[in-house]
Design an enzyme around this catalytic site. Structure first.
Site, mmCIF file in Angstrom:
data_model
loop_
_atom_site.group_PDB
_atom_site.id
_atom_site.type_symbol
_atom_site.label_atom_id
_atom_site.label_comp_id
_atom_site.label_asym_id
_atom_site.label_seq_id
_atom_site.Cartn_x
_atom_site.Cartn_y
_atom_site.Cartn_z
ATOM 1 N N LYS A 255 0.854 -1.186 0.000
ATOM 2 C CA LYS A 255 0.000 0.000 0.000
ATOM 3 C C LYS A 255 0.895 1.242 0.000
ATOM 4 O O LYS A 255 1.897 1.283 0.726
ATOM 5 C CB LYS A 255 -0.875 -0.027 1.251
ATOM 6 C CG LYS A 255 -1.903 1.089 1.363
ATOM 7 C CD LYS A 255 -2.756 0.891 2.620
ATOM 8 C CE LYS A 255 -3.913 1.863 2.718
ATOM 9 N NZ LYS A 255 -4.792 1.580 3.879
ATOM 10 N N SER B 62 -9.901 -1.032 6.935
ATOM 11 C CA SER B 62 -9.331 -0.846 5.599
ATOM 12 C C SER B 62 -8.622 -2.043 4.988
ATOM 13 O O SER B 62 -8.245 -1.990 3.828
ATOM 14 C CB SER B 62 -8.377 0.344 5.600
ATOM 15 O OG SER B 62 -9.121 1.521 5.479
ATOM 16 N N SER C 242 -9.780 1.442 2.846
ATOM 17 C CA SER C 242 -8.944 2.288 2.021
ATOM 18 C C SER C 242 -7.851 1.547 1.252
ATOM 19 O O SER C 242 -7.293 2.115 0.308
ATOM 20 C CB SER C 242 -8.277 3.361 2.891
ATOM 21 O OG SER C 242 -7.374 2.772 3.803
HETATM 22 N N1 GLN Z 1 -13.176 3.652 6.369
HETATM 23 C C1 GLN Z 1 -12.623 4.039 7.625
HETATM 24 C C2 GLN Z 1 -12.259 5.494 7.578
HETATM 25 O O1 GLN Z 1 -12.570 6.108 6.633
HETATM 26 C C3 GLN Z 1 -11.439 3.200 7.960
HETATM 27 C C4 GLN Z 1 -10.237 3.546 7.172
HETATM 28 C C5 GLN Z 1 -9.050 2.719 7.519
HETATM 29 O O2 GLN Z 1 -9.163 1.656 8.124
HETATM 30 N N2 GLN Z 1 -7.893 3.220 7.171
HETATM 31 O O3 GLN Z 1 -11.680 6.041 8.470
#
Ligand code: GLN
Length: 484
Positions: free
Chosen positions: A79, A178, A154
């Protein structure tokens, strides 16, 4: 054999060990697949030269019988939140455009020491804030099961790279879901380890008390092999645990009998897509048939997880992102006066969602509101953690849906941040408690993948992986591959 891209990391690792394929062949195949599938927008940067050189060294080691680990020669992706020496790292943000980190973070360091081939850096929601991959400054990643839909986020690019067979494993980060949610929406497995199990050093911080790096794969064994390499104490991360790292592949064959699996009533409520619910119920039935005892449990503070998460993650993000001021990293606005320079750089460099989080986080930490929001959220976080402590006195694992819905269309949920936030209702509490969670393919609803989430007690990764491996043997879901 020409279908290497359909295979799991574990199969490829065995084939490398048996001399049936070389790392160079696999790496070149992955590089050409990445190019052929560039429309998916899974990668932000491909390091073809670095990957080929690493593959060549690996093949030389293998020829001498000196492989460094089961990951030696296996092509992987990272990532683009994980910093890599001399290789662009952007967090999918314009503010870091052109940034070349001067050193490797803990993850590439460990992967390289294990001989892995790093193909490149994958797309994500900017600074890991989002659940769709659409909030990338460099365009959305597409779901290979249906290119009109999101892959989740994400860690959108890492999930898609594995699902579409562009690499054999990948690392993502999970602050509120994410890793697990995109794994669920793309039909693969993803693991968020226990907080502190994997070093955060050299991974760009979003919310430091919640962030955790973890692997994606096509089987429980794929996750175990990657976790083995990335887990363990790191003096460069002050929250890193010094608990010994067990052999994660050791108990994968043990089956489910004797395990008590809690099913929390709060995770089966209105709002879930009926197709998802059906698949998840069928998944629970498989766990039971394989010898687990299902136990109804309650996690009463679940309903507060979403609010608590968005107070804490925004507070931490507003502090972590203060370092992007236009002076030290990436883009710099054309302004001479210092305060204007900060403001203009941040206005130009950060996308809307990141700006929204910084503003919210600054508000909840501001004088007069700190106790009402931040202080209170910390207290409720303790209650959420206690829910899990109590539950794990009674059960070994907990099973829930990963996401209430399957992959949505690219333009859905865009204008309504709350509906985007709600996509994470089943994953957030796990990060607040710090426990490990895994999502595994459990079937399809209207042709789209659905994940089943397993949660374990702190450092319960071996049991999670063991249960996922048993589920995998009893079902065919993890073998499904998206259309080419
Ligand atoms: N979707 C969640 C957020 O927007 C989690 C994101 C993540 O785990 N990085 O914060």
């Amino acid at each position: 054999m020409s279908n290497w891209h359909q295979r799991s990391l574990t199969e490829v690792s065995q084939a490398l060990a048996a001399g049936q394929v070389t790392s160079t062949t696999l790496t070149e195949m992955c590089l050409s697949r990445i190019e052929a599938h560039s429309k998916l927008n899974a990668f932000l940067h491909v390091d073809a030269a670095g990957a080929k050189a690493a593959a060549q060294s690996s093949d030389q080691r293998r020829a001498k019988g000196a492989a460094l680990s089961p990951l030696d020669g296996v092509p992987l992706a990272l990532k683009d939140l994980i910093i890599t020496e001399g290789v662009p790292t952007t967090a999918a943000s314009k503010i870091l455009a052109g940034y070349l980190p001067p050193y490797d973070g803990a993850m590439p360091r460990r992967l390289k020491a294990a001989g892995a081939v790093i193909l490149g850096k994958t797309n994500l929601d900017e600074f890991a804030m989002g659940s769709s991959g659409v909030y990338s400054a460099f365009g959305p990643t597409l779901n290979p099961w249906d290119q009109a839909r999101v892959p989740g986020g994400s860690s959108s690019g890492s999930a898609v790279a594995v699902a579409a067979g562009l690499c054999f494993g990948a690392l993502g980060t999970d602050t509120g879901g994410s890793i697990r949610q995109p794994a669920s929406l793309t039909g693969i497995l993803g693991l968020k380890p226990t907080y502190s199990r994997v070093s955060r050093a050299g991974t760009i911080a979003f919310a430091s008390s919640l962030d955790q790096v973890g692997p994606f794969g096509r089987s429980a064994s794929d996750l175990a092999i990657q976790l083995q390499v990335i887990a363990g104490h790191d003096p460069e991360d002050s929250t890193s645990s010094s608990a010994p790292v067990p052999d994660y592949s050791a108990n994968l064959g043990r089956g489910l009998s004797g395990l008590k699996v809690g099913v929390p009533s709060e995770y089966f409520v209105a709002g879930m897509d009926p197709g998802v619910e059906q698949v998840v119920q069928a998944g629970l039935e498989v766990l039971r048939e394989q010898g687990a005892t299902l136990v109804p449990i309650s996690l009463p503070h679940t309903q507060y997880a979403l609010s608590v998460y968005y107070v804490l993650c925004t507070a931490e993000a507003s502090s972590n992102l203060a370092r992007y001021d236009g002076l030290r990293y990436g883009v710099r606005a054309q302004e001479k006066e210092l305060r204007r320079l900060y403001a203009a750089t941040r206005h130009q460099g950060f996308g809307h969602e990141v700006q929204r989080r910084i503003v919210l986080g600054t508000f909840v930490l501001s004088a007069g509101y700190y106790d009402a929001y931040y202080g209170r959220a910390q207290k409720v976080r303790s209650l959420i953690r206690q829910d899990f402590e109590r539950a794990f006195q009674e059960v070994d694992l907990i099973a829930t849906p990963t996401s209430p819905v399957t992959a949505w269309k690219l333009d859905e949920r865009q204008t309504d941040p709350l509906s985007m936030y709600l996509a994470d209702v089943y994953t957030l509490a796990v990060n607040l408690a710090g426990i490990p969670g895994l999502s595994m393919p459990a079937g399809f609803a209207a042709g789209l993948p659905v994940g089943l989430q397993l949660l374990g007690p702190w450092f319960g990764e071996p049991e999670l992986l063991r249960a996922a491996a048993a589920f995998e043997r009893a079902t065919v879901h993890a073998q499904a591959r998206p259309p080419e």
